[in-house]
Design a protein around this motif. Structure first.
Motif, PDB file in Angstrom:
ATOM      1  N   GLU A   1      -1.274 -15.254 -12.827  1.00  0.00           N
ATOM      2  CA  GLU A   1      -2.318 -16.132 -12.072  1.00  0.00           C
ATOM      3  C   GLU A   1      -2.983 -14.964 -11.303  1.00  0.00           C
ATOM      4  OE1 GLU A   1      -3.310 -19.067 -12.354  1.00  0.00           O
ATOM      5  OE2 GLU A   1      -1.896 -19.059 -14.175  1.00  0.00           O
ATOM      6  N   TYR A   2      -2.478 -13.979 -10.695  1.00  0.00           N
ATOM      7  CA  TYR A   2      -3.275 -12.839  -9.968  1.00  0.00           C
ATOM      8  C   TYR A   2      -4.158 -11.980 -10.893  1.00  0.00           C
ATOM      9  CZ  TYR A   2      -0.700 -12.586  -5.367  1.00  0.00           C
ATOM     10  OH  TYR A   2      -0.206 -12.489  -4.091  1.00  0.00           O
ATOM     11  N   VAL A   3      -3.759 -12.068 -12.062  1.00  0.00           N
ATOM     12  CA  VAL A   3      -4.617 -11.512 -12.949  1.00  0.00           C
ATOM     13  C   VAL A   3      -5.910 -12.282 -13.320  1.00  0.00           C
ATOM     14  CG1 VAL A   3      -5.182 -10.375 -15.327  1.00  0.00           C
ATOM     15  CG2 VAL A   3      -2.898  -9.466 -13.840  1.00  0.00           C
ATOM     16  N   ARG A   4      -5.520 -13.485 -13.683  1.00  0.00           N
ATOM     17  CA  ARG A   4      -6.591 -14.376 -14.175  1.00  0.00           C
ATOM     18  C   ARG A   4      -7.706 -14.600 -12.916  1.00  0.00           C
ATOM     19  NH1 ARG A   4      -7.647 -19.607 -13.508  1.00  0.00           N
ATOM     20  NH2 ARG A   4      -5.688 -20.091 -12.129  1.00  0.00           N
TER      21      ARG A   4
ATOM     22  N   LEU B   1       4.450 -31.205   0.013  1.00  0.00           N
ATOM     23  CA  LEU B   1       4.481 -29.640  -0.545  1.00  0.00           C
ATOM     24  C   LEU B   1       3.521 -29.713  -1.945  1.00  0.00           C
ATOM     25  CD1 LEU B   1       8.042 -28.827  -0.531  1.00  0.00           C
ATOM     26  CD2 LEU B   1       6.298 -28.215   1.154  1.00  0.00           C
ATOM     27  N   ASN B   2       3.005 -28.489  -1.772  1.00  0.00           N
ATOM     28  CA  ASN B   2       1.965 -28.137  -2.999  1.00  0.00           C
ATOM     29  C   ASN B   2       3.171 -27.729  -4.125  1.00  0.00           C
ATOM     30  OD1 ASN B   2      -0.486 -28.084  -1.601  1.00  0.00           O
ATOM     31  ND2 ASN B   2       0.274 -26.243  -0.592  1.00  0.00           N
ATOM     32  N   VAL B   3       2.617 -28.120  -5.296  1.00  0.00           N
ATOM     33  CA  VAL B   3       3.677 -27.826  -6.522  1.00  0.00           C
ATOM     34  C   VAL B   3       2.904 -27.172  -7.715  1.00  0.00           C
ATOM     35  CG1 VAL B   3       4.955 -28.856  -8.536  1.00  0.00           C
ATOM     36  CG2 VAL B   3       4.934 -30.000  -5.871  1.00  0.00           C
ATOM     37  N   VAL B   4       3.509 -25.982  -8.063  1.00  0.00           N
ATOM     38  CA  VAL B   4       3.012 -25.175  -9.149  1.00  0.00           C
ATOM     39  C   VAL B   4       3.946 -25.171 -10.107  1.00  0.00           C
ATOM     40  CG1 VAL B   4       1.676 -23.119  -9.811  1.00  0.00           C
ATOM     41  CG2 VAL B   4       1.364 -24.057  -7.518  1.00  0.00           C
ATOM     42  N   MET B   5       3.871 -25.675 -11.441  1.00  0.00           N
ATOM     43  CA  MET B   5       4.865 -25.584 -12.272  1.00  0.00           C
ATOM     44  C   MET B   5       4.470 -24.877 -13.593  1.00  0.00           C
ATOM     45  SD  MET B   5       7.280 -28.907 -12.086  1.00  0.00           S
ATOM     46  CE  MET B   5       8.364 -28.699 -10.609  1.00  0.00           C
ATOM     47  N   ASN B   6       5.266 -24.241 -14.258  1.00  0.00           N
ATOM     48  CA  ASN B   6       4.992 -23.522 -15.572  1.00  0.00           C
ATOM     49  C   ASN B   6       3.889 -22.554 -15.415  1.00  0.00           C
ATOM     50  OD1 ASN B   6       5.102 -23.200 -18.247  1.00  0.00           O
ATOM     51  ND2 ASN B   6       3.709 -24.541 -18.797  1.00  0.00           N
ATOM     52  N   ALA B   7       4.008 -21.714 -14.556  1.00  0.00           N
ATOM     53  CA  ALA B   7       3.007 -20.738 -14.261  1.00  0.00           C
ATOM     54  C   ALA B   7       3.673 -19.451 -13.875  1.00  0.00           C
ATOM     55  CB  ALA B   7       1.706 -21.496 -12.998  1.00  0.00           C
TER      56      ALA B   7
ATOM     57  N   ALA C   1       9.002 -32.443  -9.172  1.00  0.00           N
ATOM     58  CA  ALA C   1       7.710 -32.048  -8.581  1.00  0.00           C
ATOM     59  C   ALA C   1       7.405 -33.255  -7.627  1.00  0.00           C
ATOM     60  CB  ALA C   1       6.799 -31.893  -9.874  1.00  0.00           C
ATOM     61  N   GLN C   2       7.731 -34.407  -8.242  1.00  0.00           N
ATOM     62  CA  GLN C   2       7.187 -35.675  -7.253  1.00  0.00           C
ATOM     63  C   GLN C   2       7.837 -35.764  -5.938  1.00  0.00           C
ATOM     64  OE1 GLN C   2       4.714 -37.854  -8.294  1.00  0.00           O
ATOM     65  NE2 GLN C   2       4.820 -38.266  -6.036  1.00  0.00           N
ATOM     66  N   LYS C   3       9.356 -35.211  -5.782  1.00  0.00           N
ATOM     67  CA  LYS C   3      10.056 -35.260  -4.688  1.00  0.00           C
ATOM     68  C   LYS C   3       9.274 -34.138  -3.921  1.00  0.00           C
ATOM     69  CE  LYS C   3      13.775 -37.678  -5.231  1.00  0.00           C
ATOM     70  NZ  LYS C   3      14.173 -38.620  -4.258  1.00  0.00           N
ATOM     71  N   ALA C   4       8.833 -33.211  -4.297  1.00  0.00           N
ATOM     72  CA  ALA C   4       8.238 -32.123  -3.523  1.00  0.00           C
ATOM     73  C   ALA C   4       6.730 -32.761  -2.982  1.00  0.00           C
ATOM     74  CB  ALA C   4       7.961 -30.847  -4.243  1.00  0.00           C
ATOM     75  N   ILE C   5       6.189 -33.268  -3.750  1.00  0.00           N
ATOM     76  CA  ILE C   5       4.727 -33.845  -3.348  1.00  0.00           C
ATOM     77  C   ILE C   5       4.911 -35.085  -2.424  1.00  0.00           C
ATOM     78  CG2 ILE C   5       2.943 -35.296  -4.027  1.00  0.00           C
ATOM     79  CD1 ILE C   5       3.123 -33.737  -7.056  1.00  0.00           C
TER      80      ILE C   5
ATOM     81  N   THR D   1       7.372 -22.882  -9.826  1.00  0.00           N
ATOM     82  CA  THR D   1       8.168 -22.523 -10.830  1.00  0.00           C
ATOM     83  C   THR D   1       7.572 -21.502 -11.866  1.00  0.00           C
ATOM     84  OG1 THR D   1       7.663 -24.182 -12.287  1.00  0.00           O
ATOM     85  CG2 THR D   1       9.344 -24.719 -10.609  1.00  0.00           C
ATOM     86  N   GLN D   2       8.304 -20.941 -12.643  1.00  0.00           N
ATOM     87  CA  GLN D   2       7.840 -20.031 -13.444  1.00  0.00           C
ATOM     88  C   GLN D   2       7.606 -20.555 -14.888  1.00  0.00           C
ATOM     89  OE1 GLN D   2       7.207 -16.599 -12.957  1.00  0.00           O
ATOM     90  NE2 GLN D   2       7.392 -17.126 -11.010  1.00  0.00           N
ATOM     91  N   LEU D   3       7.337 -19.748 -15.888  1.00  0.00           N
ATOM     92  CA  LEU D   3       6.731 -20.071 -17.169  1.00  0.00           C
ATOM     93  C   LEU D   3       7.674 -20.871 -17.865  1.00  0.00           C
ATOM     94  CD1 LEU D   3       4.995 -17.190 -18.587  1.00  0.00           C
ATOM     95  CD2 LEU D   3       4.009 -19.195 -17.784  1.00  0.00           C
ATOM     96  N   ASP D   4       7.640 -21.968 -18.614  1.00  0.00           N
ATOM     97  CA  ASP D   4       8.319 -22.832 -19.281  1.00  0.00           C
ATOM     98  C   ASP D   4       9.176 -23.799 -18.325  1.00  0.00           C
ATOM     99  OD1 ASP D   4       7.354 -22.104 -21.785  1.00  0.00           O
ATOM    100  OD2 ASP D   4       8.620 -20.468 -21.897  1.00  0.00           O
ATOM    101  N   ILE D   5       9.133 -23.830 -17.062  1.00  0.00           N
ATOM    102  CA  ILE D   5       9.977 -24.574 -15.874  1.00  0.00           C
ATOM    103  C   ILE D   5       9.107 -25.701 -15.603  1.00  0.00           C
ATOM    104  CG2 ILE D   5      11.278 -24.644 -14.174  1.00  0.00           C
ATOM    105  CD1 ILE D   5      12.555 -22.685 -16.305  1.00  0.00           C
TER     106      ILE D   5
END
Length: 55
Positions: A43-46, A32-38, A24-28, A14-18
């Motif tokens: 992240e590519y630049v970082r 599934l891997n979960v990335v939220m608020n990113a 997330a728990q359902k996906a886990i 999910t994107q920033l602020d989401i």
């Protein structure tokens, strides 16, 4: 509420602020891997991932 994931999905992103912990728990729980608020671009630049063109 019913959650559906693509059978080929590996990650839910999910994107920033989401952020939604129950989703997330359902996906886990579905393995599934979960990335939220990113932001993918941030992240590519970082991580200094080589970009072939401006995004």
């Amino acid at each position: 509420m019913t959650y559906y994931f693509s059978p080929n999905a590996k990650t839910v992103w999910t994107q920033l602020d989401i952020w939604h912990q129950p989703s997330a728990q359902k996906a886990i729980d579905a393995g599934l891997n979960v990335v939220m608020n990113a932001c993918i671009k941030i992240e590519y630049v970082r991580l200094k991932v080589g970009l072939t063109r401006d995004v």
